[in-house]
Design a protein around this motif. Structure first.
Motif, mmCIF file in Angstrom:
data_model
loop_
_atom_site.group_PDB
_atom_site.id
_atom_site.type_symbol
_atom_site.label_atom_id
_atom_site.label_comp_id
_atom_site.label_asym_id
_atom_site.label_seq_id
_atom_site.Cartn_x
_atom_site.Cartn_y
_atom_site.Cartn_z
ATOM 1 N N THR A 107 0.850 -1.194 0.000
ATOM 2 C CA THR A 107 0.000 0.000 0.000
ATOM 3 C C THR A 107 0.881 1.237 0.000
ATOM 4 O OG1 THR A 107 -0.103 0.211 2.408
ATOM 5 C CG2 THR A 107 -1.751 -1.213 1.355
ATOM 6 N N TYR A 136 -8.417 11.026 -3.001
ATOM 7 C CA TYR A 136 -8.122 10.008 -1.994
ATOM 8 C C TYR A 136 -6.696 10.188 -1.504
ATOM 9 C CZ TYR A 136 -6.520 7.991 -6.378
ATOM 10 O OH TYR A 136 -5.923 7.815 -7.594
ATOM 11 N N ASN A 148 -6.329 0.192 -6.352
ATOM 12 C CA ASN A 148 -7.592 0.685 -5.801
ATOM 13 C C ASN A 148 -7.361 1.902 -4.912
ATOM 14 O OD1 ASN A 148 -8.903 -1.406 -7.042
ATOM 15 N ND2 ASN A 148 -9.293 -2.557 -5.180
ATOM 16 N N ALA A 194 -8.092 4.581 -1.942
ATOM 17 C CA ALA A 194 -8.623 4.433 -0.583
ATOM 18 C C ALA A 194 -8.340 5.727 0.171
ATOM 19 C CB ALA A 194 -7.967 3.238 0.111
ATOM 20 N N LEU A 236 -6.318 1.567 6.229
ATOM 21 C CA LEU A 236 -6.587 0.976 4.922
ATOM 22 C C LEU A 236 -7.120 -0.466 4.993
ATOM 23 C CD1 LEU A 236 -3.450 2.237 2.984
ATOM 24 C CD2 LEU A 236 -5.694 3.318 3.229
ATOM 25 N N ALA A 272 -10.188 -1.463 3.088
ATOM 26 C CA ALA A 272 -10.015 -1.456 1.637
ATOM 27 C C ALA A 272 -9.137 -2.612 1.163
ATOM 28 C CB ALA A 272 -9.404 -0.121 1.183
#
Length: 192
Positions: free
Chosen positions: A113, A152, A174, A176, A184, A187
């Motif tokens: 992430t 985001y 994606n 988030a 997170l 998500a």
């Protein structure tokens, strides 16, 4: 040869000779987007943070990020926090090294992430990417470029997951919202 990945695309992490990769680096790069102001354009420093969340049977069991640089088992290592980004020209601003041969057998997925710790949105970021590099020879294997900005503050970028005897990388991409990997988790869970 680098594969330029699209959202949802998966690639096997098998070598051309049929062997498996043993160590990979997930690199993250970004730059602050110029903003127009009263006195011309300027940029503002952007603090993005890369994290790797290790899962066993869809349960988080460990995380590597700027405050916990090495996984408990030693197989995943963060190279350190970059507070501004933009080392430029496609270089990695932050990197997470994964020794795939040392990842414990119960770990079946590692999700990567990126989040804006200071809360800026991705509208203020440009040239953001994550890339997977064979750490044994420095060859870039895959690159996922973040397209467009957005309101985001985070992105679930990619994951590596067990696939038979080897590993596969999947580009997720994606958007988030959240300042930390903990924010997170809602998500991340749907992409496991």
């Amino acid at each position: 040869m680098t594969v330029n990945m699209t959202k949802g695309q998966a690639i096997s992490l098998q070598k051309n000779d049929g062997g498996s990769l043993t160590a990979v680096r997930m690199g993250l790069g970004w730059q602050a987007a110029p903003r127009r102001g009263l006195f011309g354009s300027r940029t503002r420093e952007i603090d993005l943070d890369a994290s790797a969340v290790l899962f066993a049977d869809k349960q988080p069991v460990d995380v590597v990020f700027f405050r916990h640089l090495v996984s408990d088992d030693g197989s995943v290592r963060h190279t350190g926090d970059n507070l501004v980004g933009g080392v430029g020209q496609g270089g990695d601003d932050e990197a997470i090294l994964v020794d795939l041969s040392r990842v414990p057998v119960h770990i079946d997925q590692i999700v990567f992430t990126v989040n804006s710790f200071t809360g800026q949105t991705f509208q203020e970021v440009q040239n953001a990417f994550c890339r997977l590099v064979d750490e044994t020879n420095g060859q870039e294997l895959a690159r996922y470029t973040l397209a467009g900005g957005g309101q985001y503050t985070a992105q679930i970028m990619a994951k590596v997951h067990r696939s038979g005897p080897g590993w596969t990388m999947t580009a997720i991409g994606n958007p988030a919202n959240g300042r930390t990997f903990q924010d997170l988790m809602p998500a991340i869970l749907p992409v496991l």
